[in-house]
Motif scaffolding. Structure first.
Motif, short mmCIF file in Angstrom:
data_model
loop_
_atom_site.label_atom_id
_atom_site.label_comp_id
_atom_site.label_asym_id
_atom_site.label_seq_id
_atom_site.Cartn_x
_atom_site.Cartn_y
_atom_site.Cartn_z
N MET A 1 61.34 32.30 23.79
CA MET A 1 59.91 32.44 24.06
C MET A 1 59.13 32.51 22.74
O MET A 1 59.53 33.18 21.81
N SER A 2 58.01 31.82 22.71
CA SER A 2 57.20 31.79 21.50
C SER A 2 56.64 33.17 21.19
O SER A 2 56.20 33.88 22.08
N LYS A 3 56.68 33.55 19.93
CA LYS A 3 56.11 34.84 19.52
C LYS A 3 54.66 34.68 19.10
O LYS A 3 54.07 35.60 18.52
N LYS A 4 54.11 33.54 19.35
CA LYS A 4 52.73 33.31 18.91
C LYS A 4 51.76 34.26 19.62
O LYS A 4 51.96 34.61 20.79
N ILE A 5 50.72 34.62 18.89
CA ILE A 5 49.66 35.44 19.47
C ILE A 5 48.89 34.60 20.48
O ILE A 5 48.61 33.42 20.24
N LYS A 6 48.58 35.21 21.60
CA LYS A 6 47.89 34.48 22.67
C LYS A 6 46.38 34.64 22.51
O LYS A 6 45.87 35.77 22.45
N ASP A 35 50.24 27.48 13.87
CA ASP A 35 51.62 27.97 13.80
C ASP A 35 51.74 29.43 14.24
O ASP A 35 52.83 29.91 14.52
N GLU A 36 50.60 30.12 14.28
CA GLU A 36 50.64 31.55 14.60
C GLU A 36 50.07 31.90 15.97
O GLU A 36 50.25 33.01 16.44
N ALA A 37 49.34 30.97 16.58
CA ALA A 37 48.68 31.32 17.84
C ALA A 37 48.72 30.15 18.81
O ALA A 37 48.89 29.00 18.42
N GLU A 38 48.57 30.51 20.09
CA GLU A 38 48.48 29.50 21.13
C GLU A 38 47.57 30.02 22.23
O GLU A 38 47.30 31.23 22.31
N THR A 39 47.08 29.12 23.04
CA THR A 39 46.20 29.57 24.11
C THR A 39 46.88 29.43 25.46
O THR A 39 47.90 28.73 25.60
N VAL A 115 30.32 28.30 17.42
CA VAL A 115 31.72 28.16 17.82
C VAL A 115 32.63 28.22 16.59
O VAL A 115 33.67 28.90 16.59
N ASP A 116 32.22 27.53 15.54
CA ASP A 116 33.02 27.55 14.30
C ASP A 116 33.13 28.96 13.73
O ASP A 116 34.18 29.37 13.23
N GLU A 117 32.04 29.70 13.80
CA GLU A 117 32.06 31.08 13.31
C GLU A 117 33.03 31.94 14.13
O GLU A 117 33.80 32.72 13.57
N ILE A 118 32.95 31.79 15.44
CA ILE A 118 33.85 32.58 16.31
C ILE A 118 35.30 32.20 16.05
O ILE A 118 36.18 33.06 15.92
N ALA A 119 35.56 30.90 15.95
CA ALA A 119 36.93 30.44 15.72
C ALA A 119 37.48 30.99 14.40
O ALA A 119 38.65 31.38 14.32
N ALA A 120 36.62 31.04 13.38
CA ALA A 120 37.06 31.57 12.09
C ALA A 120 37.40 33.06 12.20
O ALA A 120 38.38 33.53 11.62
N GLN A 121 36.61 33.79 12.99
CA GLN A 121 36.90 35.21 13.19
C GLN A 121 38.22 35.40 13.92
O GLN A 121 39.01 36.29 13.59
N ILE A 122 38.45 34.56 14.91
CA ILE A 122 39.71 34.64 15.65
C ILE A 122 40.89 34.37 14.72
O ILE A 122 41.90 35.07 14.73
N ALA A 123 40.74 33.32 13.92
CA ALA A 123 41.83 32.96 13.00
C ALA A 123 42.12 34.10 12.03
O ALA A 123 43.28 34.41 11.74
N ASP A 124 41.06 34.74 11.53
CA ASP A 124 41.26 35.88 10.62
C ASP A 124 42.02 37.00 11.33
O ASP A 124 42.90 37.64 10.75
N LYS A 125 41.66 37.24 12.59
CA LYS A 125 42.34 38.31 13.34
C LYS A 125 43.80 37.95 13.58
O LYS A 125 44.69 38.81 13.50
N VAL A 126 44.05 36.69 13.89
CA VAL A 126 45.44 36.24 14.10
C VAL A 126 46.26 36.49 12.83
O VAL A 126 47.39 37.01 12.89
N LEU A 129 46.91 40.24 12.43
CA LEU A 129 47.94 40.71 13.36
C LEU A 129 49.32 40.22 12.94
O LEU A 129 50.31 40.93 13.10
N GLY A 130 49.35 39.02 12.39
CA GLY A 130 50.62 38.46 11.94
C GLY A 130 51.23 39.30 10.82
O GLY A 130 52.45 39.48 10.75
N LYS A 131 50.36 39.86 9.97
CA LYS A 131 50.86 40.70 8.87
C LYS A 131 51.40 42.04 9.39
O LYS A 131 52.29 42.63 8.80
N GLU A 132 50.82 42.49 10.52
CA GLU A 132 51.26 43.78 11.09
C GLU A 132 52.63 43.66 11.77
O GLU A 132 53.34 44.64 11.90
N ALA A 133 52.93 42.46 12.21
CA ALA A 133 54.17 42.27 13.02
C ALA A 133 55.42 42.45 12.19
O ALA A 133 55.43 42.27 11.01
#
Ligand code: SF4
Length: 133
Positions: A1-6, A35-39, A115-126, A129-133
């Motif tokens: 199973m993918s460990k990607k953030i949803k 590489d780190e997230a999927e929807t 939309v670009d601003e929101i996407a950038a915020q999401i990417a930063d959060k991903v 979270l990736g660093k916390e894992a």
């Protein structure tokens, strides 16, 4: 199973905020952090199908909702997802009061900018979270 953030947008129809949520989620997972997230399709998750449940239960999730009903955040949690961030798309638009963002099916240039601003915020959060894992 993918460990990607949803990254899970609500399925808001009829308003620009739902469209913006879906487009921002797609931009984040397809272009910014593929590489780190999927929807996931929120409706599929909510069917209760075992395969759908397996995709979300116990995984870190970032949700994007188009209105205060917070369907994506609530649904992800109900299905066992670990909701690390609940984005409210309307908040991003509040920073740009007065812009014409588009409608339920089409975004204007200003709408895509948000939309670009929101996407950038999401990417930063991903990435965070990736660093916390
Ligand atoms: S959060 Fe609001 S816009 Fe999104 S699916 Fe729920 S009711 Fe619709």
């Amino acid at each position: 199973m993918s460990k990607k953030i949803k990254v899970i947008p609500c399925s808001g129809m009829g308003k620009v905020f739902g469209l913006a949520a879906r487009e921002a989620a797609l931009k984040a997972v397809d272009e910014l952090v593929p590489d780190e997230a999927e929807t996931l399709c929120l409706a599929y998750v909510m069917t209760g199908d075992e395969a759908a449940k397996d995709k979300i239960e116990g995984y870190d999730c970032i949700t994007l909702d188009g209105c205060p009903a917070l369907c994506a955040a609530k649904s992800a949690a109900i299905c066992g997802g670990i909701v690390k961030e609940e984005y409210r798309v309307v908040d991003a638009f509040k920073k740009h009061r007065g812009i014409k963002a588009g409608g339920a099916t089409t975004l204007t240039e200003d709408g895509w900018m948000v939309v670009d601003e929101i996407a950038a915020q999401i990417a930063d959060k991903v990435k965070e979270l990736g660093k916390e894992a």
